[in-house]
Motif scaffolding. Sequence first.
Motif, PDB file in Angstrom:
ATOM      1  N   ILE A   1     -18.138  -2.841   3.092  1.00  0.00           N
ATOM      2  CA  ILE A   1     -17.971  -2.013   1.888  1.00  0.00           C
ATOM      3  C   ILE A   1     -16.651  -1.266   2.011  1.00  0.00           C
ATOM      4  O   ILE A   1     -16.287  -0.793   3.084  1.00  0.00           O
TER       5      ILE A   1
ATOM      6  N   ILE B   1     -13.098   3.034  -5.590  1.00  0.00           N
ATOM      7  CA  ILE B   1     -14.290   3.842  -5.281  1.00  0.00           C
ATOM      8  C   ILE B   1     -15.468   3.321  -6.109  1.00  0.00           C
ATOM      9  O   ILE B   1     -16.609   3.280  -5.645  1.00  0.00           O
TER      10      ILE B   1
ATOM     11  N   GLY C   1     -17.221   3.497  10.453  1.00  0.00           N
ATOM     12  CA  GLY C   1     -16.158   4.035   9.607  1.00  0.00           C
ATOM     13  C   GLY C   1     -16.628   5.221   8.800  1.00  0.00           C
ATOM     14  O   GLY C   1     -17.717   5.188   8.223  1.00  0.00           O
TER      15      GLY C   1
HETATM   16  P1  FAD Z   1     -10.651   4.195   5.352  1.00  0.00           P
HETATM   17  O1  FAD Z   1     -10.468   5.421   4.568  1.00  0.00           O
HETATM   18  O2  FAD Z   1      -9.439   3.600   5.968  1.00  0.00           O
HETATM   19  O3  FAD Z   1     -11.709   4.524   6.473  1.00  0.00           O
HETATM   20  C1  FAD Z   1     -11.892   3.679   7.578  1.00  0.00           C
HETATM   21  C2  FAD Z   1     -12.734   4.391   8.600  1.00  0.00           C
HETATM   22  O4  FAD Z   1     -13.001   3.503   9.664  1.00  0.00           O
HETATM   23  C3  FAD Z   1     -12.084   5.615   9.193  1.00  0.00           C
HETATM   24  O5  FAD Z   1     -13.023   6.639   9.372  1.00  0.00           O
HETATM   25  C4  FAD Z   1     -11.621   5.120  10.567  1.00  0.00           C
HETATM   26  O6  FAD Z   1     -11.534   6.153  11.523  1.00  0.00           O
HETATM   27  C5  FAD Z   1     -12.754   4.157  10.866  1.00  0.00           C
HETATM   28  N1  FAD Z   1     -12.415   3.193  11.895  1.00  0.00           N
HETATM   29  C6  FAD Z   1     -11.505   2.190  11.859  1.00  0.00           C
HETATM   30  N2  FAD Z   1     -11.486   1.515  13.020  1.00  0.00           N
HETATM   31  C7  FAD Z   1     -12.421   2.111  13.803  1.00  0.00           C
HETATM   32  C8  FAD Z   1     -12.871   1.892  15.123  1.00  0.00           C
HETATM   33  N3  FAD Z   1     -12.345   0.940  15.910  1.00  0.00           N
HETATM   34  N4  FAD Z   1     -13.846   2.674  15.616  1.00  0.00           N
HETATM   35  C9  FAD Z   1     -14.399   3.665  14.872  1.00  0.00           C
HETATM   36  N5  FAD Z   1     -14.001   3.913  13.621  1.00  0.00           N
HETATM   37  C10 FAD Z   1     -13.027   3.158  13.099  1.00  0.00           C
HETATM   38  N6  FAD Z   1      -9.250   4.063  -4.782  1.00  0.00           N
HETATM   39  C11 FAD Z   1      -9.638   4.693  -5.909  1.00  0.00           C
HETATM   40  O7  FAD Z   1     -10.800   4.560  -6.317  1.00  0.00           O
HETATM   41  N7  FAD Z   1      -8.751   5.454  -6.601  1.00  0.00           N
HETATM   42  C12 FAD Z   1      -7.466   5.592  -6.234  1.00  0.00           C
HETATM   43  O8  FAD Z   1      -6.707   6.325  -6.868  1.00  0.00           O
HETATM   44  C13 FAD Z   1      -7.024   4.885  -5.086  1.00  0.00           C
HETATM   45  N8  FAD Z   1      -5.732   4.938  -4.665  1.00  0.00           N
HETATM   46  C14 FAD Z   1      -5.344   4.199  -3.572  1.00  0.00           C
HETATM   47  C15 FAD Z   1      -3.986   4.143  -3.216  1.00  0.00           C
HETATM   48  C16 FAD Z   1      -3.587   3.339  -2.156  1.00  0.00           C
HETATM   49  C17 FAD Z   1      -2.141   3.241  -1.802  1.00  0.00           C
HETATM   50  C18 FAD Z   1      -4.545   2.641  -1.386  1.00  0.00           C
HETATM   51  C19 FAD Z   1      -4.131   1.814  -0.209  1.00  0.00           C
HETATM   52  C20 FAD Z   1      -5.871   2.707  -1.722  1.00  0.00           C
HETATM   53  C21 FAD Z   1      -6.285   3.461  -2.828  1.00  0.00           C
HETATM   54  N9  FAD Z   1      -7.608   3.486  -3.223  1.00  0.00           N
HETATM   55  C22 FAD Z   1      -7.988   4.136  -4.360  1.00  0.00           C
HETATM   56  C23 FAD Z   1      -8.621   2.842  -2.399  1.00  0.00           C
HETATM   57  C24 FAD Z   1      -9.312   3.935  -1.581  1.00  0.00           C
HETATM   58  O9  FAD Z   1      -8.377   4.596  -0.791  1.00  0.00           O
HETATM   59  C25 FAD Z   1     -10.393   3.331  -0.704  1.00  0.00           C
HETATM   60  O10 FAD Z   1     -11.226   2.502  -1.456  1.00  0.00           O
HETATM   61  C26 FAD Z   1     -11.243   4.411  -0.088  1.00  0.00           C
HETATM   62  O11 FAD Z   1     -10.448   5.386   0.500  1.00  0.00           O
HETATM   63  C27 FAD Z   1     -12.186   3.836   0.921  1.00  0.00           C
HETATM   64  O12 FAD Z   1     -11.542   3.503   2.099  1.00  0.00           O
HETATM   65  P2  FAD Z   1     -12.414   3.059   3.346  1.00  0.00           P
HETATM   66  O13 FAD Z   1     -13.430   4.102   3.600  1.00  0.00           O
HETATM   67  O14 FAD Z   1     -12.867   1.673   3.109  1.00  0.00           O
HETATM   68  O15 FAD Z   1     -11.333   3.001   4.514  1.00  0.00           O
END
Ligand code: FAD
Length: 502
Positions: free
Chosen positions: A332, A347, A13
């Motif tokens: 994470i 975050i 990810g």
């Molecule tokens: P994602 O950004 O979804 O990344 C997932 C990754 O995994 C992507 O690169 C995707 O391509 C990859 N992936 C998935 N499946 C596969 C696969 N099969 N093969 C290869 N790669 C794959 N947090 C804050 O701190 N402040 C905020 O203001 C805030 N606002 C938010 C508002 C909303 C509505 C939501 C839902 C969340 C918010 N958050 C906020 C939380 C924040 O968006 C996340 O904590 C942060 O973006 C981290 O996301 P992530 O990296 O875990 O997931």
Amino acid sequence: MQSTPIKHIVIVGGGTAGWMAAAASANRLPKAFCKITLIESDSIGTVGVGESTIPHIRQFNQTLGIDEATFIKATNATVKLGIKFDNWGEIGQSYFHPFGEYGEITKGIEFHHYWLKEQALGKCSSIADYSIAATSGLNGKFPVSTQAKQTQFSDYNYSYHIDATSYARFLRKYSETRGVVRIEGKVSNAHKHQNGFLRSVELENGQTIEADFFIDCSGFRALLIEKQMHSKFIDWSEWLLTDSAVAVQCERNIPLHPYTIASAQSAGWQWQIPLQHRMGNGYAYSAKHINDQQATDQLMSSLTGKATSEPRIIRYKPGRRECSWVKNCLSIGLSSGFLEPLESTSIYLIQQGISKFLELLPNKDCAQPIIDEYNQALSHSYEVIRNFIILHFHLNQRSDSEFWRYCQNMCIPEELKNRLDLFAESGRTDISQFGVWPAVCIGQNLRPKYYDSRLDTFGNDEILQYMQQTKSKISHALANMPSAEEFIADRLKIAQEAKVSI
Ligand code: FAD
């Protein structure tokens, strides 16, 4: 006994979580000692939200040696001094939850007790008048830290609003410069050793990538931690009702406000996050109380500029993984849990997870006591923040919708109830529980019955004079402060001139 160190970490990810994990690990673990590979899929993409942060992100950047001006330029960031909450107590009321303390450092008695005593003496100033972060924020200004120090208000803090996509891109460059290998591809399967430890992940094109340790940053899909390691999800939707959000970006046609706006709506709340080049907007709502179209209409009708993206619906479930770490698989980010972004804490939880992991850095065998230590620490952090968020919903006095009536009357977790009772009676708080109770409780009209009686050892005039002086110092500091817009322009100029490479 000779240890067997981890020689290869695979991160699945490349959202904020994946690239933060990659950057921090690359900074901490020399390339010759441990190889780091990150796999991401452009066709899946990231969640694309997550733009409001809390001050800990500055610590993260500092640890990584990231220069502030470069960061602000690369992520289109603006500064954030807190959150302005509209309509959370009663409709029409507003309060500011600032980063940092109120007033100056006092003699062991929290400042809100001084304010309560001042109220008892018949004065009616707002507690925000005693916070440098709140006053400057509400006036569109930004206290540069040296100025604040000169006026003795060094205990305010600040963070940023960032463009999440640019932040991930920025950290990718940082990581790749330090040896992280990025693979574009979709993970379709995983393979295990006989002892249940993950051995490799397999991509759609048939390539398999073996490693000693795996970090699941695959977002809500939770590809490894749920689908392979079967860690259960603990659901908190009985207390946190929103389960959907509609998000849209628009032009920023209004002056820069150095704070996030969180305004309560009939079935949830709406955010407004200013960046240099645009405004991020969203409505987090309960789909049981309002439908997608109604939520979208509400959001679109309140934009302060022309929409620059299509409104996008995101579904989520509040809660956390029972175990964020199982065997040699650590989750994470969104794969490990989700708490709605009311206090911008996701975050921060990512950061906590990464630093705890690097602090505990296991050997290849991932000894269970290390895993237990991590899981306990993370569960505690999630629960503290969960309670803190519930507090905002529970302390409303709105009667205009079923959503708010439910929140007012719901049974809240026992430890939160006990702390609220303590605050209501005595104004006592516990800094380790995030240290923010007074701003939110007082802001939502929960006034403690008594102030700290130690204040009665001071004369009333002495207290009133102290309060007056505090207010005057803040007004004085305000007069010489740049606007938030000027501060950002200054940082962009520094970045332009320095051309610092990351
Ligand atoms: P994602 O950004 O979804 O990344 C997932 C990754 O995994 C992507 O690169 C995707 O391509 C990859 N992936 C998935 N499946 C596969 C696969 N099969 N093969 C290869 N790669 C794959 N947090 C804050 O701190 N402040 C905020 O203001 C805030 N606002 C938010 C508002 C909303 C509505 C939501 C839902 C969340 C918010 N958050 C906020 C939380 C924040 O968006 C996340 O904590 C942060 O973006 C981290 O996301 P992530 O990296 O875990 O997931």
